[in-house]
Design a protein around this motif. Structure first.
Motif, PDB file in Angstrom:
ATOM      1  N   LYS A 165      27.925   2.848 -13.738  1.00  0.00           N
ATOM      2  CA  LYS A 165      28.471   2.094 -12.614  1.00  0.00           C
ATOM      3  C   LYS A 165      29.061   2.580 -11.347  1.00  0.00           C
ATOM      4  CE  LYS A 165      30.397  -1.892 -13.963  1.00  0.00           C
ATOM      5  NZ  LYS A 165      31.211  -3.150 -14.469  1.00  0.00           N
ATOM      6  N   PRO A 166      28.166   3.276 -10.625  1.00  0.00           N
ATOM      7  CA  PRO A 166      28.859   4.150  -9.476  1.00  0.00           C
ATOM      8  C   PRO A 166      29.444   3.209  -8.492  1.00  0.00           C
ATOM      9  CG  PRO A 166      26.381   4.193  -9.491  1.00  0.00           C
ATOM     10  CD  PRO A 166      26.612   3.552 -10.831  1.00  0.00           C
ATOM     11  N   GLU A 167      28.870   2.009  -8.375  1.00  0.00           N
ATOM     12  CA  GLU A 167      29.601   0.907  -7.185  1.00  0.00           C
ATOM     13  C   GLU A 167      31.072   0.847  -7.884  1.00  0.00           C
ATOM     14  OE1 GLU A 167      27.915  -1.412 -10.664  1.00  0.00           O
ATOM     15  OE2 GLU A 167      27.170   0.182  -9.334  1.00  0.00           O
ATOM     16  N   THR A 168      31.529   0.961  -8.911  1.00  0.00           N
ATOM     17  CA  THR A 168      32.927   0.599  -9.410  1.00  0.00           C
ATOM     18  C   THR A 168      33.622   1.826  -9.656  1.00  0.00           C
ATOM     19  OG1 THR A 168      31.818  -1.397 -10.613  1.00  0.00           O
ATOM     20  CG2 THR A 168      34.202  -0.266 -11.138  1.00  0.00           C
ATOM     21  N   TYR A 169      32.952   2.915 -10.095  1.00  0.00           N
ATOM     22  CA  TYR A 169      33.753   4.097 -10.465  1.00  0.00           C
ATOM     23  C   TYR A 169      33.568   5.262  -9.738  1.00  0.00           C
ATOM     24  CZ  TYR A 169      34.704   1.227 -14.482  1.00  0.00           C
ATOM     25  OH  TYR A 169      35.353   0.182 -15.292  1.00  0.00           O
ATOM     26  N   ARG A 170      32.830   5.319  -8.660  1.00  0.00           N
ATOM     27  CA  ARG A 170      32.464   6.534  -7.861  1.00  0.00           C
ATOM     28  C   ARG A 170      33.819   6.780  -7.169  1.00  0.00           C
ATOM     29  NH1 ARG A 170      28.914   3.204  -4.545  1.00  0.00           N
ATOM     30  NH2 ARG A 170      30.313   2.259  -3.035  1.00  0.00           N
ATOM     31  N   ASP A 171      33.889   8.080  -6.765  1.00  0.00           N
ATOM     32  CA  ASP A 171      35.092   8.604  -6.035  1.00  0.00           C
ATOM     33  C   ASP A 171      34.917   8.028  -4.488  1.00  0.00           C
ATOM     34  OD1 ASP A 171      36.270  10.087  -8.020  1.00  0.00           O
ATOM     35  OD2 ASP A 171      34.889  11.677  -7.481  1.00  0.00           O
ATOM     36  N   ASN A 172      35.958   7.255  -3.885  1.00  0.00           N
ATOM     37  CA  ASN A 172      35.676   6.549  -2.605  1.00  0.00           C
ATOM     38  C   ASN A 172      36.151   7.141  -1.427  1.00  0.00           C
ATOM     39  OD1 ASN A 172      34.425   4.391  -3.466  1.00  0.00           O
ATOM     40  ND2 ASN A 172      36.030   3.726  -4.469  1.00  0.00           N
ATOM     41  N   ALA A 173      36.150   8.576  -1.647  1.00  0.00           N
ATOM     42  CA  ALA A 173      36.595   9.501  -0.383  1.00  0.00           C
ATOM     43  C   ALA A 173      35.689   9.306   0.782  1.00  0.00           C
ATOM     44  CB  ALA A 173      36.748  10.874  -0.893  1.00  0.00           C
ATOM     45  N   LYS A 174      36.018   9.022   1.922  1.00  0.00           N
ATOM     46  CA  LYS A 174      35.142   8.741   3.223  1.00  0.00           C
ATOM     47  C   LYS A 174      35.851   9.708   4.283  1.00  0.00           C
ATOM     48  CE  LYS A 174      33.742   5.008   6.034  1.00  0.00           C
ATOM     49  NZ  LYS A 174      34.115   3.608   6.228  1.00  0.00           N
ATOM     50  N   VAL A 175      34.943  10.428   4.586  1.00  0.00           N
ATOM     51  CA  VAL A 175      35.143  11.421   5.718  1.00  0.00           C
ATOM     52  C   VAL A 175      34.679  10.834   7.091  1.00  0.00           C
ATOM     53  CG1 VAL A 175      34.929  13.982   6.636  1.00  0.00           C
ATOM     54  CG2 VAL A 175      35.240  13.286   4.204  1.00  0.00           C
TER      55      VAL A 175
ATOM     56  N   LEU B  65      34.456  12.903 -20.656  1.00  0.00           N
ATOM     57  CA  LEU B  65      33.141  12.267 -20.830  1.00  0.00           C
ATOM     58  C   LEU B  65      32.923  10.885 -20.644  1.00  0.00           C
ATOM     59  CD1 LEU B  65      31.708  13.883 -24.254  1.00  0.00           C
ATOM     60  CD2 LEU B  65      30.786  14.135 -21.884  1.00  0.00           C
ATOM     61  N   LEU B  66      34.131  10.279 -20.877  1.00  0.00           N
ATOM     62  CA  LEU B  66      34.073   8.791 -20.427  1.00  0.00           C
ATOM     63  C   LEU B  66      33.961   8.478 -19.105  1.00  0.00           C
ATOM     64  CD1 LEU B  66      34.278   5.703 -21.924  1.00  0.00           C
ATOM     65  CD2 LEU B  66      36.903   6.087 -21.603  1.00  0.00           C
ATOM     66  N   ILE B  67      34.824   9.464 -18.115  1.00  0.00           N
ATOM     67  CA  ILE B  67      34.803   9.155 -16.615  1.00  0.00           C
ATOM     68  C   ILE B  67      33.429   9.469 -16.092  1.00  0.00           C
ATOM     69  CG2 ILE B  67      35.588  10.158 -14.727  1.00  0.00           C
ATOM     70  CD1 ILE B  67      38.298  10.768 -16.215  1.00  0.00           C
ATOM     71  N   PHE B  68      32.963  10.551 -16.727  1.00  0.00           N
ATOM     72  CA  PHE B  68      31.443  10.629 -16.148  1.00  0.00           C
ATOM     73  C   PHE B  68      30.366   9.613 -16.602  1.00  0.00           C
ATOM     74  CE2 PHE B  68      32.967  15.162 -15.957  1.00  0.00           C
ATOM     75  CZ  PHE B  68      32.298  15.322 -14.430  1.00  0.00           C
ATOM     76  N   LEU B  69      30.621   9.197 -17.821  1.00  0.00           N
ATOM     77  CA  LEU B  69      29.751   8.053 -18.471  1.00  0.00           C
ATOM     78  C   LEU B  69      29.704   6.826 -17.490  1.00  0.00           C
ATOM     79  CD1 LEU B  69      29.844   8.596 -22.156  1.00  0.00           C
ATOM     80  CD2 LEU B  69      27.829   8.996 -20.774  1.00  0.00           C
TER      81      LEU B  69
END
Length: 141
Positions: free
Chosen positions: A106-116, A97-101
């Motif tokens: 703060k998606p700019e900091t905690y989003r997954d940064n996978a790039k295709v 839950l902490l991860i999702f919150l």
């Protein structure tokens, strides 16, 4: 059955109050005694009710968000048993839950940064075969 679909101020208020408490349409219908199909009919037929529905649901979802925050940050006491008797408790927190919150806040900091990245074209050949009806000539085979 006719009284289930009759919209009264009491039923409307009960439904909206329940929805604001839980954020879930099915649960709000059960709590208020308003059939689910009826609630949707009311919403579709009345723009003011639809707006009240939207506001009540947003309030209910805030309740769920508050609970997620509590479980992630404050934690939940879980009983500890020994020999069939409760001998204490332990506090558990929800890392998930902490991860999702954090990702939501703060998606700019905690989003997954996978790039295709894709460079170049993709060649695809489609072959379509039409089955012959049974009993037709296969060219002598």
């Amino acid at each position: 059955m006719a009284n289930q679909t009759t919209r009264t101020e009491q039923k409307t208020t009960a439904f909206l109050r329940a929805l604001s408490e839980c954020g879930n349409i099915s649960d709000a219908c059960r709590m208020s005694g308003v059939p689910r199909a009826t609630a949707y009919q009311w919403r579709d037929a009345d723009a003011d009710f639809a707006e009240d529905w939207r506001k009540a649901r947003a309030m209910g979802l805030e309740v769920l968000e508050d609970e997620a925050l509590r479980r992630a940050y404050t934690g939940v006491d879980r009983p500890v048993y020994q020999g069939g008797k409760q001998v204490g408790s332990t506090r558990e927190y929800s890392d998930t839950l902490l991860i999702f919150l954090l990702k939501g806040a703060k998606p700019e900091t905690y989003r997954d940064n996978a790039k295709v990245e894709h460079a170049g074209g993709v060649g695809i050949t489609l072959i379509h075969s039409i089955p012959r009806p049974s009993g037709t000539n296969n060219g002598g085979n």
